[in-house]
Design a protein around this motif. Sequence first.
Motif, PDB file in Angstrom:
ATOM      1  N   GLU A 183       0.836  -1.210   0.000  1.00 26.79           N
ATOM      2  CA  GLU A 183       0.000   0.000   0.000  1.00 26.79           C
ATOM      3  C   GLU A 183       0.871   1.260   0.000  1.00 26.79           C
ATOM      4  O   GLU A 183       0.527   2.261  -0.624  1.00 26.79           O
ATOM      5  CB  GLU A 183      -0.928   0.036   1.229  1.00 26.79           C
ATOM      6  CG  GLU A 183      -1.960  -1.071   1.282  1.00 26.79           C
ATOM      7  CD  GLU A 183      -1.437  -2.347   1.938  1.00 26.79           C
ATOM      8  OE1 GLU A 183      -0.209  -2.438   2.206  1.00 26.79           O
ATOM      9  OE2 GLU A 183      -2.238  -3.263   2.164  1.00 26.79           O
ATOM     10  N   LYS A 185       3.998   1.409  -1.190  1.00 25.39           N
ATOM     11  CA  LYS A 185       4.632   1.469  -2.519  1.00 25.39           C
ATOM     12  C   LYS A 185       3.690   2.165  -3.499  1.00 25.39           C
ATOM     13  O   LYS A 185       4.078   3.091  -4.215  1.00 25.39           O
ATOM     14  CB  LYS A 185       4.936   0.044  -3.024  1.00 25.39           C
ATOM     15  CG  LYS A 185       6.038  -0.675  -2.266  1.00 25.39           C
ATOM     16  CD  LYS A 185       6.141  -2.142  -2.716  1.00 25.39           C
ATOM     17  CE  LYS A 185       7.270  -2.851  -1.997  1.00 25.39           C
ATOM     18  NZ  LYS A 185       8.612  -2.408  -2.425  1.00 25.39           N
ATOM     19  N   SER A 186       2.442   1.695  -3.496  1.00 23.07           N
ATOM     20  CA  SER A 186       1.438   2.234  -4.406  1.00 23.07           C
ATOM     21  C   SER A 186       1.191   3.718  -4.133  1.00 23.07           C
ATOM     22  O   SER A 186       1.136   4.529  -5.053  1.00 23.07           O
ATOM     23  CB  SER A 186       0.145   1.426  -4.244  1.00 23.07           C
ATOM     24  OG  SER A 186      -0.925   2.079  -4.858  1.00 23.07           O
ATOM     25  N   VAL A 189       4.329   5.784  -5.338  1.00 23.88           N
ATOM     26  CA  VAL A 189       4.471   5.789  -6.798  1.00 23.88           C
ATOM     27  C   VAL A 189       3.379   6.645  -7.430  1.00 23.88           C
ATOM     28  O   VAL A 189       3.654   7.512  -8.264  1.00 23.88           O
ATOM     29  CB  VAL A 189       4.431   4.337  -7.342  1.00 23.88           C
ATOM     30  CG1 VAL A 189       4.240   4.327  -8.848  1.00 23.88           C
ATOM     31  CG2 VAL A 189       5.712   3.602  -6.957  1.00 23.88           C
ATOM     32  N   ASN A 190       2.128   6.433  -7.012  1.00 25.55           N
ATOM     33  CA  ASN A 190       1.021   7.205  -7.582  1.00 25.55           C
ATOM     34  C   ASN A 190       1.178   8.701  -7.315  1.00 25.55           C
ATOM     35  O   ASN A 190       1.051   9.520  -8.227  1.00 25.55           O
ATOM     36  CB  ASN A 190      -0.320   6.719  -7.024  1.00 25.55           C
ATOM     37  CG  ASN A 190      -0.840   5.508  -7.763  1.00 25.55           C
ATOM     38  OD1 ASN A 190      -1.335   5.621  -8.877  1.00 25.55           O
ATOM     39  ND2 ASN A 190      -0.696   4.334  -7.165  1.00 25.55           N
ATOM     40  N   LEU A 193       4.246  10.225  -9.272  1.00 23.49           N
ATOM     41  CA  LEU A 193       4.038  10.338 -10.723  1.00 23.49           C
ATOM     42  C   LEU A 193       3.004  11.417 -11.051  1.00 23.49           C
ATOM     43  O   LEU A 193       3.104  12.095 -12.064  1.00 23.49           O
ATOM     44  CB  LEU A 193       3.618   8.992 -11.318  1.00 23.49           C
ATOM     45  CG  LEU A 193       4.674   7.871 -11.274  1.00 23.49           C
ATOM     46  CD1 LEU A 193       4.121   6.602 -11.910  1.00 23.49           C
ATOM     47  CD2 LEU A 193       5.980   8.268 -11.950  1.00 23.49           C
ATOM     48  N   GLU A 194       2.011  11.582 -10.164  1.00 25.42           N
ATOM     49  CA  GLU A 194       0.997  12.616 -10.403  1.00 25.42           C
ATOM     50  C   GLU A 194       1.527  14.017 -10.134  1.00 25.42           C
ATOM     51  O   GLU A 194       1.291  14.944 -10.900  1.00 25.42           O
ATOM     52  CB  GLU A 194      -0.195  12.412  -9.456  1.00 25.42           C
ATOM     53  CG  GLU A 194      -1.200  11.389  -9.906  1.00 25.42           C
ATOM     54  CD  GLU A 194      -2.263  11.159  -8.820  1.00 25.42           C
ATOM     55  OE1 GLU A 194      -2.732  12.147  -8.218  1.00 25.42           O
ATOM     56  OE2 GLU A 194      -2.593   9.995  -8.566  1.00 25.42           O
ATOM     57  N   SER A 203      11.165   1.693  -8.494  1.00 26.05           N
ATOM     58  CA  SER A 203      10.426   1.017  -7.434  1.00 26.05           C
ATOM     59  C   SER A 203      10.795  -0.471  -7.424  1.00 26.05           C
ATOM     60  O   SER A 203      11.514  -0.949  -8.304  1.00 26.05           O
ATOM     61  CB  SER A 203       8.936   1.228  -7.714  1.00 26.05           C
ATOM     62  OG  SER A 203       8.136   0.578  -6.768  1.00 26.05           O
ATOM     63  N   VAL A 221       7.966   0.214 -16.806  1.00 29.06           N
ATOM     64  CA  VAL A 221       6.543  -0.075 -16.973  1.00 29.06           C
ATOM     65  C   VAL A 221       5.739   1.130 -17.417  1.00 29.06           C
ATOM     66  O   VAL A 221       4.669   0.976 -18.002  1.00 29.06           O
ATOM     67  CB  VAL A 221       5.918  -0.666 -15.687  1.00 29.06           C
ATOM     68  CG1 VAL A 221       6.328  -2.110 -15.503  1.00 29.06           C
ATOM     69  CG2 VAL A 221       6.276   0.145 -14.464  1.00 29.06           C
ATOM     70  N   MET A 222       6.228   2.308 -17.101  1.00 32.12           N
ATOM     71  CA  MET A 222       5.526   3.538 -17.497  1.00 32.12           C
ATOM     72  C   MET A 222       6.575   4.555 -17.905  1.00 32.12           C
ATOM     73  O   MET A 222       7.763   4.325 -17.774  1.00 32.12           O
ATOM     74  CB  MET A 222       4.703   4.099 -16.327  1.00 32.12           C
ATOM     75  CG  MET A 222       3.583   3.191 -15.863  1.00 32.12           C
ATOM     76  SD  MET A 222       2.676   3.958 -14.521  1.00 32.12           S
ATOM     77  CE  MET A 222       1.659   2.571 -14.004  1.00 32.12           C
ATOM     78  N   LYS A 223       6.085   5.718 -18.390  1.00 33.61           N
ATOM     79  CA  LYS A 223       6.984   6.763 -18.869  1.00 33.61           C
ATOM     80  C   LYS A 223       8.064   7.084 -17.824  1.00 33.61           C
ATOM     81  O   LYS A 223       9.239   7.154 -18.144  1.00 33.61           O
ATOM     82  CB  LYS A 223       6.145   8.013 -19.176  1.00 33.61           C
ATOM     83  CG  LYS A 223       6.877   9.104 -19.894  1.00 33.61           C
ATOM     84  CD  LYS A 223       5.910  10.198 -20.355  1.00 33.61           C
ATOM     85  CE  LYS A 223       5.110  10.789 -19.207  1.00 33.61           C
ATOM     86  NZ  LYS A 223       4.114  11.772 -19.619  1.00 33.61           N
ATOM     87  N   LEU A 225       8.336   5.376 -14.699  1.00 30.52           N
ATOM     88  CA  LEU A 225       8.358   4.358 -13.636  1.00 30.52           C
ATOM     89  C   LEU A 225       9.085   3.088 -14.058  1.00 30.52           C
ATOM     90  O   LEU A 225       8.758   2.474 -15.078  1.00 30.52           O
ATOM     91  CB  LEU A 225       6.924   3.994 -13.222  1.00 30.52           C
ATOM     92  CG  LEU A 225       6.797   2.892 -12.159  1.00 30.52           C
ATOM     93  CD1 LEU A 225       7.422   3.315 -10.828  1.00 30.52           C
ATOM     94  CD2 LEU A 225       5.329   2.500 -11.945  1.00 30.52           C
TER      95      LEU A 225
END
Lengths: 267, 64
Positions: A183, A185-186, A189-190, A193-194, A203, A221-223, A225
Amino acid sequence: MELIINGKKTELDCNTVFEVREHIGNRQDIIILNGFQIEENCKVKEKDCLAIIRKGVLPKRDELESMMMARHTPNVYKKLKKGKVAIAGLGGLGSNIAVMLARIGVGQLLLVDFDVVEPSNLNRQNYYISHLGMPKTEALKKQITEINPFIQVAVRKIKVTEENVKELFSGYDVICEAFDKPEMKSMLVNTALEELPDIKVVSASGMAGYDSGNLIRTVKVMKNLYICGDLENGAEVGRGLMAPRVQICAGHQANMILRLLLKIEEV
Amino acid sequence: MRVNGKEVILSKNQKLVDFLAINQYDIRKIAIECNGEILPKSTYQEVILNNEDRLEIVRFVGGG
């Protein structure tokens, strides 16, 4: 010709590395030429970087830093010295990553953790018995000062929340997510990135147990991340966390951070 | 649409939260990029997926 010897531009009339060593030190001294320790004599050329190191002797502070970085691939050191990396969570991943980044000379580190060192940390985290009860931020900063006194280490003994991510991490090149709980980590990261669209996040997910080390990898996995780990094996009742896989994963994260600081975005 | 590089056909447009529930994603432990941009968690409830969408869904497991 002009050579860089132990970090200083030096004008020397020498043709070979052994002649340089003869001039600077003695025959037992180690020679590192452009990042590689050499045993056999060879020619030197203009602008070559040499470290001539006497074993067992503490050099002067101004020579120490160049000697410490003598085994780096040439020209990476200055880029790393400008690097700013924040590490969130100083457990099995974060403590080992911090030490690796200190060894390679990342110029500015921010270490964030709210906890103290306790006995169940010692199976995988970079702490000693003498650190028990000490805040992880302080225990790690103390070690880093012993490993590389030439970098700036800032610490924050605080729990990371959605509310303080922006304040804590803005201005850094890379955030290293090194928490334990999914939780957390999420959340990091969220939020990062926002709210911090210019920052890269490295990560980790999946390094528990003793499955093959080869399953641990780095994925973009993402731009902004990158995830390191086997992406599957979580810590749970019956599956612990142990030094080898945790350190393999920490190594993946540290290497990706190194690559990002050298402007390489591919994994 | 594409989810983590694999093709997924939706028979009709679907709410993101329904797609996540059916595929057993725990909203507290994931991050989603939709068409190249991070999807803020505060918008999950409103997002409707269609077959043109490209999703990257990261699932975090514990350990560190």
